[in-house]
Structures are given as C-alpha cells and as structure tokens.
Scaffold this motif. Structure first.
Motif, PDB file in Angstrom:
ATOM      1  N   ALA A   1       0.833  -1.205   0.000  1.00  0.00           N
ATOM      2  CA  ALA A   1       0.000   0.000   0.000  1.00  0.00           C
ATOM      3  C   ALA A   1       0.870   1.257   0.000  1.00  0.00           C
ATOM      4  CB  ALA A   1      -0.934   0.001   1.212  1.00  0.00           C
ATOM      5  N   ALA A   2       1.940   1.254   0.784  1.00  0.00           N
ATOM      6  CA  ALA A   2       2.850   2.398   0.834  1.00  0.00           C
ATOM      7  C   ALA A   2       3.538   2.602  -0.505  1.00  0.00           C
ATOM      8  CB  ALA A   2       3.877   2.205   1.952  1.00  0.00           C
ATOM      9  N   GLU A   3       3.960   1.509  -1.140  1.00  0.00           N
ATOM     10  CA  GLU A   3       4.591   1.622  -2.456  1.00  0.00           C
ATOM     11  C   GLU A   3       3.623   2.211  -3.479  1.00  0.00           C
ATOM     12  OE1 GLU A   3       5.950  -2.403  -3.002  1.00  0.00           O
ATOM     13  OE2 GLU A   3       7.982  -1.897  -2.346  1.00  0.00           O
ATOM     14  N   GLU A   4       2.369   1.803  -3.432  1.00  0.00           N
ATOM     15  CA  GLU A   4       1.353   2.332  -4.350  1.00  0.00           C
ATOM     16  C   GLU A   4       1.148   3.827  -4.114  1.00  0.00           C
ATOM     17  OE1 GLU A   4      -1.233   2.879  -7.304  1.00  0.00           O
ATOM     18  OE2 GLU A   4      -0.038   1.082  -6.980  1.00  0.00           O
ATOM     19  N   ARG A   5       1.046   4.231  -2.863  1.00  0.00           N
ATOM     20  CA  ARG A   5       0.869   5.656  -2.556  1.00  0.00           C
ATOM     21  C   ARG A   5       2.083   6.462  -2.983  1.00  0.00           C
ATOM     22  NH1 ARG A   5      -3.009   6.601   2.421  1.00  0.00           N
ATOM     23  NH2 ARG A   5      -4.403   4.866   2.043  1.00  0.00           N
ATOM     24  N   ALA A   6       3.260   5.914  -2.766  1.00  0.00           N
ATOM     25  CA  ALA A   6       4.486   6.596  -3.186  1.00  0.00           C
ATOM     26  C   ALA A   6       4.488   6.773  -4.698  1.00  0.00           C
ATOM     27  CB  ALA A   6       5.709   5.794  -2.728  1.00  0.00           C
ATOM     28  N   LYS A   7       4.119   5.727  -5.403  1.00  0.00           N
ATOM     29  CA  LYS A   7       4.095   5.763  -6.876  1.00  0.00           C
ATOM     30  C   LYS A   7       3.141   6.845  -7.365  1.00  0.00           C
ATOM     31  CE  LYS A   7       3.162   2.789 -10.838  1.00  0.00           C
ATOM     32  NZ  LYS A   7       2.720   1.461 -11.261  1.00  0.00           N
ATOM     33  N   ARG A   8       1.948   6.937  -6.751  1.00  0.00           N
ATOM     34  CA  ARG A   8       0.975   7.958  -7.143  1.00  0.00           C
ATOM     35  C   ARG A   8       1.498   9.367  -6.915  1.00  0.00           C
ATOM     36  NH1 ARG A   8      -4.198   6.645  -4.028  1.00  0.00           N
ATOM     37  NH2 ARG A   8      -3.179   4.813  -3.213  1.00  0.00           N
ATOM     38  N   ARG A   9       2.384   9.518  -5.957  1.00  0.00           N
ATOM     39  CA  ARG A   9       2.968  10.836  -5.660  1.00  0.00           C
ATOM     40  C   ARG A   9       4.278  11.077  -6.416  1.00  0.00           C
ATOM     41  NH1 ARG A   9       0.187   9.235  -1.202  1.00  0.00           N
ATOM     42  NH2 ARG A   9      -0.910  10.819   0.006  1.00  0.00           N
ATOM     43  N   GLY A  10       4.698  10.102  -7.178  1.00  0.00           N
ATOM     44  CA  GLY A  10       5.940  10.234  -7.924  1.00  0.00           C
ATOM     45  C   GLY A  10       7.171  10.152  -7.038  1.00  0.00           C
ATOM     46  N   LEU A  11       7.054   9.393  -5.947  1.00  0.00           N
ATOM     47  CA  LEU A  11       8.152   9.261  -4.991  1.00  0.00           C
ATOM     48  C   LEU A  11       8.604   7.818  -4.877  1.00  0.00           C
ATOM     49  CD1 LEU A  11       6.639  11.392  -2.075  1.00  0.00           C
ATOM     50  CD2 LEU A  11       8.481  12.093  -3.604  1.00  0.00           C
ATOM     51  N   SER A  12       9.803   7.655  -4.402  1.00  0.00           N
ATOM     52  CA  SER A  12      10.258   6.322  -4.021  1.00  0.00           C
ATOM     53  C   SER A  12       9.606   5.986  -2.679  1.00  0.00           C
ATOM     54  CB  SER A  12      11.782   6.305  -3.859  1.00  0.00           C
ATOM     55  OG  SER A  12      12.163   7.146  -2.760  1.00  0.00           O
TER      56      SER A  12
ATOM     57  N   TYR B   1       8.741   8.683   0.193  1.00  0.00           N
ATOM     58  CA  TYR B   1       7.383   8.762   0.737  1.00  0.00           C
ATOM     59  C   TYR B   1       7.396   8.620   2.258  1.00  0.00           C
ATOM     60  CZ  TYR B   1       2.587   7.223   1.736  1.00  0.00           C
ATOM     61  OH  TYR B   1       1.327   7.084   2.263  1.00  0.00           O
ATOM     62  N   LEU B   2       8.116   7.611   2.750  1.00  0.00           N
ATOM     63  CA  LEU B   2       8.171   7.398   4.200  1.00  0.00           C
ATOM     64  C   LEU B   2       8.877   8.550   4.904  1.00  0.00           C
ATOM     65  CD1 LEU B   2       8.926   3.569   4.283  1.00  0.00           C
ATOM     66  CD2 LEU B   2       6.738   4.717   4.715  1.00  0.00           C
ATOM     67  N   ALA B   3       9.951   9.057   4.298  1.00  0.00           N
ATOM     68  CA  ALA B   3      10.660  10.191   4.890  1.00  0.00           C
ATOM     69  C   ALA B   3       9.735  11.412   4.985  1.00  0.00           C
ATOM     70  CB  ALA B   3      11.916  10.523   4.082  1.00  0.00           C
ATOM     71  N   ASP B   4       8.937  11.655   3.927  1.00  0.00           N
ATOM     72  CA  ASP B   4       7.988  12.774   3.946  1.00  0.00           C
ATOM     73  C   ASP B   4       6.941  12.603   5.040  1.00  0.00           C
ATOM     74  OD1 ASP B   4       9.315  13.952   1.834  1.00  0.00           O
ATOM     75  OD2 ASP B   4       7.725  13.592   0.355  1.00  0.00           O
ATOM     76  N   LEU B   5       6.423  11.384   5.194  1.00  0.00           N
ATOM     77  CA  LEU B   5       5.426  11.130   6.235  1.00  0.00           C
ATOM     78  C   LEU B   5       5.996  11.393   7.627  1.00  0.00           C
ATOM     79  CD1 LEU B   5       3.663   7.836   5.066  1.00  0.00           C
ATOM     80  CD2 LEU B   5       2.733  10.157   5.068  1.00  0.00           C
ATOM     81  N   ILE B   6       7.197  10.926   7.860  1.00  0.00           N
ATOM     82  CA  ILE B   6       7.819  11.109   9.177  1.00  0.00           C
ATOM     83  C   ILE B   6       8.089  12.593   9.425  1.00  0.00           C
ATOM     84  CG2 ILE B   6       9.897  10.636  10.538  1.00  0.00           C
ATOM     85  CD1 ILE B   6       9.929   7.855   9.077  1.00  0.00           C
TER      86      ILE B   6
END
Length: 87
Positions: free
Chosen positions: A16-27, A31-36
């Motif tokens: 799920a995290a990989e899918e969300r990252a992909k939609r945002r154009g992030l690795s 994505y995880l770094a941005d969330l934290i």
C-alpha cells in the motif's frame, strides 16, 4: 547529513505504501521520509501552540510570583518597567 534507517513493514502495508508513493511520484524511501517529517513538524507545531497557550494563561501569575525579570543575566526591559512605575 541524512542517516539511513531500516524498518520492517508487513507485506500488505509495504504494498500500500509503495502504491501511494508511486501515485505521488516518490520512491518508497522518499514517501516514508515525507510522512515522518510531516508528523514531526505537526507534533512540534502542536507543542509550540500548547506552550504559547500555557504562557499566555499563566503570564500574570508568573509575573506576580517571580517578578518581571525572569531571565537572570539579561538586561531588564526599561520600557516596561518605566510604564509600570508610572501607573
């Protein structure tokens, strides 16, 4: 300087995290770094707002108890002292 951190994720969460990252154009890492970072900044902002509310609520009580010069070693604010003495 950025430090590397390793975490373990459940397979479903990772997918799920990989899918969300992909939609945002992030690795996934980005994505995880941005969330934290967002969580840390929100927590910091909430703490600062709480601290400001606390100070505003108790400023008069602190001044009555401890006096205006709450920061030993710093020069006194002569403007506030003069205006208070005139009153």
């Amino acid at each position: 300087m950025a430090k590397q951190t390793n975490i373990r994720l459940d397979d479903g969460i990772r997918a799920a995290a990989e899918e969300r990252a992909k939609r945002r154009g992030l690795s996934l890492q980005g994505y995880l770094a941005d969330l934290i970072e967002q969580d840390v900044n929100e927590s910091r902002a909430a703490f600062m707002a709480g601290a400001q509310a606390f100070i505003a609520s108790y400023a008069t009580a602190f001044e009555e108890e401890f006096g205006e010069d709450r920061y030993p070693g710093l020069p006194a604010d002569t403007t506030r002292s003069a205006s208070r003495d005139a009153a």
